[in-house]
Design a protein around this motif. Sequence first.
Motif, short mmCIF file in Angstrom:
data_model
loop_
_atom_site.label_atom_id
_atom_site.label_comp_id
_atom_site.label_asym_id
_atom_site.label_seq_id
_atom_site.Cartn_x
_atom_site.Cartn_y
_atom_site.Cartn_z
N ALA A 55 6.40 5.75 15.75
CA ALA A 55 7.13 6.20 15.30
C ALA A 55 7.09 6.38 13.23
CB ALA A 55 8.61 5.75 15.12
N ARG A 56 5.79 6.16 12.88
CA ARG A 56 5.55 6.26 11.55
C ARG A 56 4.00 5.49 11.87
NH1 ARG A 56 7.15 3.70 6.64
NH2 ARG A 56 5.81 3.52 4.74
N THR A 57 3.43 7.10 10.96
CA THR A 57 1.55 7.36 10.43
C THR A 57 1.93 6.43 9.34
OG1 THR A 57 2.26 8.53 9.12
CG2 THR A 57 1.94 9.04 11.20
N ASN A 58 1.14 5.23 9.23
CA ASN A 58 -0.23 4.63 8.35
C ASN A 58 -1.55 3.96 8.47
OD1 ASN A 58 -0.07 1.63 10.35
ND2 ASN A 58 1.72 1.79 10.97
N CYS A 59 -2.37 3.98 7.69
CA CYS A 59 -3.97 3.92 8.11
C CYS A 59 -4.02 2.93 9.27
CB CYS A 59 -4.61 3.22 6.49
SG CYS A 59 -4.70 4.07 5.04
N ARG A 60 -3.51 1.97 9.66
CA ARG A 60 -3.52 0.90 10.82
C ARG A 60 -3.78 2.03 12.11
NH1 ARG A 60 -2.21 -5.41 10.16
NH2 ARG A 60 -3.59 -5.70 7.84
N ASN A 61 -3.02 3.48 12.28
CA ASN A 61 -3.38 4.02 13.87
C ASN A 61 -4.31 4.99 13.15
OD1 ASN A 61 -1.57 5.81 12.31
ND2 ASN A 61 0.85 3.86 13.12
N CYS A 62 -4.81 4.98 12.11
CA CYS A 62 -5.53 6.37 12.11
C CYS A 62 -7.36 6.03 11.89
CB CYS A 62 -5.34 6.50 9.97
SG CYS A 62 -6.78 8.09 9.81
N ARG A 63 -7.65 6.54 12.85
CA ARG A 63 -9.37 6.46 13.43
C ARG A 63 -10.23 6.29 11.92
NH1 ARG A 63 -12.95 11.23 13.95
NH2 ARG A 63 -11.33 13.01 12.55
N HIS A 64 -9.72 6.44 10.77
CA HIS A 64 -10.48 6.23 9.91
C HIS A 64 -10.50 5.32 9.37
CE1 HIS A 64 -11.00 11.11 9.54
NE2 HIS A 64 -9.90 11.28 9.57
N SER A 65 -9.60 4.54 9.22
CA SER A 65 -9.84 3.15 8.92
C SER A 65 -10.04 1.85 9.96
CB SER A 65 -7.97 2.80 8.66
OG SER A 65 -7.14 2.32 9.67
N CYS A 66 -10.25 0.67 9.76
CA CYS A 66 -11.30 -0.30 10.12
C CYS A 66 -10.68 -1.80 9.69
CB CYS A 66 -12.14 0.03 10.90
SG CYS A 66 -13.51 0.28 9.29
N PRO A 67 -10.14 -2.75 9.73
CA PRO A 67 -9.70 -4.15 9.36
C PRO A 67 -11.56 -4.91 9.64
CG PRO A 67 -10.28 -4.20 11.64
CD PRO A 67 -10.40 -2.59 11.32
N VAL A 68 -12.08 -5.33 7.89
CA VAL A 68 -13.71 -5.97 7.22
C VAL A 68 -13.20 -6.92 8.04
CG1 VAL A 68 -15.08 -5.94 5.51
CG2 VAL A 68 -13.41 -3.76 5.86
N ILE A 69 -14.48 -7.57 8.38
CA ILE A 69 -14.52 -9.11 9.04
C ILE A 69 -14.96 -10.01 7.90
CG2 ILE A 69 -14.39 -10.61 11.29
CD1 ILE A 69 -12.98 -8.61 11.66
N GLU A 70 -15.93 -9.36 7.35
CA GLU A 70 -16.76 -10.57 6.22
C GLU A 70 -15.88 -9.97 5.20
OE1 GLU A 70 -18.31 -7.13 8.05
OE2 GLU A 70 -19.29 -7.79 9.46
N GLY A 71 -16.61 -11.53 4.87
CA GLY A 71 -15.25 -11.83 3.70
C GLY A 71 -13.88 -12.12 3.63
N LYS A 72 -13.03 -12.43 2.60
CA LYS A 72 -12.02 -13.06 2.46
C LYS A 72 -10.68 -11.85 2.21
CE LYS A 72 -13.56 -17.54 1.86
NZ LYS A 72 -13.55 -18.51 0.38
N GLY A 73 -9.86 -12.59 2.60
CA GLY A 73 -8.80 -11.47 2.14
C GLY A 73 -8.35 -10.41 3.14
N ALA A 74 -8.22 -10.44 4.27
CA ALA A 74 -8.59 -9.05 5.57
C ALA A 74 -7.84 -8.14 5.05
CB ALA A 74 -6.04 -9.58 6.02
N ARG A 75 -9.06 -7.82 4.13
CA ARG A 75 -9.52 -6.54 4.28
C ARG A 75 -9.65 -5.31 5.33
NH1 ARG A 75 -14.43 -6.85 0.47
NH2 ARG A 75 -15.40 -7.49 2.35
N TRP A 76 -9.21 -3.83 4.93
CA TRP A 76 -9.06 -2.92 5.98
C TRP A 76 -9.94 -1.75 4.93
CZ3 TRP A 76 -7.34 -1.04 10.24
CH2 TRP A 76 -6.21 -2.17 11.00
N GLY A 77 -10.69 -1.06 5.80
CA GLY A 77 -11.31 0.18 4.43
C GLY A 77 -11.44 0.94 5.34
N CYS A 78 -11.64 2.40 4.56
CA CYS A 78 -10.61 3.87 4.77
C CYS A 78 -13.11 4.57 4.99
CB CYS A 78 -10.38 4.64 3.47
SG CYS A 78 -10.52 6.85 4.27
N ARG A 79 -13.16 4.79 6.82
CA ARG A 79 -14.46 5.30 6.23
C ARG A 79 -14.46 6.57 5.53
NH1 ARG A 79 -13.30 3.65 12.34
NH2 ARG A 79 -13.60 2.21 12.71
N ARG A 80 -13.80 7.34 5.79
CA ARG A 80 -13.64 9.05 5.32
C ARG A 80 -13.65 8.68 3.30
NH1 ARG A 80 -10.38 12.52 2.67
NH2 ARG A 80 -10.87 14.15 3.06
N SER A 81 -12.59 7.74 3.32
CA SER A 81 -12.51 7.95 1.49
C SER A 81 -14.08 6.29 0.95
CB SER A 81 -11.48 7.24 0.96
OG SER A 81 -11.21 6.36 1.25
#
Length: 365
Positions: free
Chosen positions: A238-264
């Motif tokens: 029902a809701r769009t957000n970055c986590r169900n967008c094909r442009h985003s992905c979790p970043v396993i390296e590092g700390k802080g549970a980071r997410w990145g956007c491949r597009r931006s």
Amino acid sequence: METVLTHPAPVVENIDRAMVETYRAEIPRGHLGMSQIGKTDSRELWFKFRWSLPDEPAPRVLRIFDLGNVIEDEVIKLLRQAGYTLLDRDSNGAQFNATALGGHFSGSCDGIITAFPDGDNVPHVFECKSSNAKRFKKFQQNGVKVSSPEYYGQMQCYMNRFHCKRALFVMYCKDNSELYTEFVDLDRDYYPEIESKALRIIASDTPPPSSYPNRAWYEAKYMSEEAQSVYWGDELPARTNCRNCRHSCPVIEGKGARWGCRRSNKFLSREKQWAGCDFHNWIPELVPAKVVAIYPKADAVEYRTKGGARFFNGPKTVTHADVFSSAEIGAASRSGFGFMEDDFVRSVRGEFGGRLIEGREVFGE
């Protein structure tokens, strides 16, 4: 003369509404929980990690969760009265938090027992749960490992991360205040397997297959009808957000549970992930239509419905008869894509810049 109210205030309704509003205002947690990883079905865990499975608890269930916290505090008080040294907060006043995989796999335990009345000073993980009498009896008969793989997995994760060899599990019966206790030993072979499972869920761009044999399976039926529709791929979340967008992905390296956007090419805060943006593009495997082609330069994905209609998932800013925003496609999926196959609707969109909202055409939005 006393005045009798013939229409008393809807107290329960007001309480329920306030609880739901508070719940909806909160951003979902950003990690895959160690409290859930023992669950067999990885597909459900993936959808929850991607903030894509509608699972809003009823107000009654929210009160059960709150009551569980109250019971936990009561059990901690009882253990301390009995001579146990139990720490339920770290030096910063927060719960003891265990993390792995860049912070994407995480959980908070109820406490650490550092000393027992008999003089045993070996640290133990402490975990407290509550249940009704029927479920309580199952724990008495079968133990925690059989009765709840989720609770068992949770304690194994905490024991591994906090370097404890044992855990004390306490179950409180809400029907009669009876207590069940069990000591759980560290299984050194368990955690590496469970972390590998967590990594597969976190790193996957697509939902894993279901472990349920069919749609009528009892565990699947615990989900709401809306959640089942999304889980089985009949509808989009029902809701769009970055986590169900094909442009985003979790970043396993590092700390802080980071997410990145491949597009931006930027990191995304949890607030930005929840808000999304105008360039949201559904993860193709979530869309209940056939993928025809992906066009990276146009930032669009082409689909075809079962009825043969061709459409594109593109940026919200694009006004074209064949290009639909993610929100429009989500709304259309909940009406069987009928509007996508309607030539009149599509012509109106192209000429007037209308948008599809839950199956209704809003002109000039």
